[in-house]
Write a protein that holds these residues in place. Structure first.
Motif, short mmCIF file in Angstrom:
data_model
loop_
_atom_site.label_atom_id
_atom_site.label_comp_id
_atom_site.label_asym_id
_atom_site.label_seq_id
_atom_site.Cartn_x
_atom_site.Cartn_y
_atom_site.Cartn_z
N ILE A 136 0.81 -1.22 0.00
CA ILE A 136 0.00 0.00 0.00
C ILE A 136 0.85 1.27 0.00
O ILE A 136 0.31 2.37 -0.09
N ILE B 25 3.17 2.49 2.39
CA ILE B 25 3.47 3.22 3.62
C ILE B 25 4.53 2.45 4.39
O ILE B 25 4.83 1.30 4.07
N THR C 251 -5.14 5.99 1.26
CA THR C 251 -4.57 4.87 2.01
C THR C 251 -5.65 3.85 2.33
O THR C 251 -5.44 2.64 2.18
N LYS D 110 -6.37 1.86 -0.78
CA LYS D 110 -5.33 0.85 -1.06
C LYS D 110 -5.46 -0.33 -0.11
O LYS D 110 -5.28 -1.48 -0.51
#
Length: 77
Positions: free
Chosen positions: A24, A26, A46, A49
Motif C-alpha cells: 500500500i 506506507i 490509504t 489501497k
C-alpha cells in the motif's frame, strides 16, 4: 471512538505487516500506528489501497464504538 480491526483482517488474509505496508506504499511504522488505533486520521487514498489489497470494505477494518459518557474519550489526554 473509531477502532480498527486491521489485525484480524490481516490474519484472515494471511498477510504480514511488512508485506501489506509495502503493497500500500506506507512504512511498517505507519501501518503499526493504524493497526493500534493511535492514528488521528487516515487518508482516503490509504484506505482505498488497504481495501484493494485486503479485498475488503472500509467497514471490515474500521468499527465505531460510542465513547463512554462517564469517562469520555480516553485518547485525548
Amino acid at each position: 471512538m473509531i477502532q480498527t480491526k486491521l489485525d484480524f483482517v490481516m490474519l484472515e488474509r494471511k498477510i504480514s505487516g511488512k508485506e501489506l505496508a509495502q503493497k500500500i506504499g506506507i512504512t511498517p511504522a505507519n501501518l503499526s500506528v493504524l493497526k493500534t488505533g493511535k492514528a488521528k486520521g487516515i487518508r482516503f487514498s490509504t484506505l482505498n489501497k488497504l481495501c484493494e489489497v485486503l479485498d475488503c470494505k472500509p467497514g471490515d477494518i474500521l468499527d465505531y464504538e460510542p465513547d463512554d459518557p462517564l469517562t469520555g474519550d480516553l485518547d485525548e489526554k
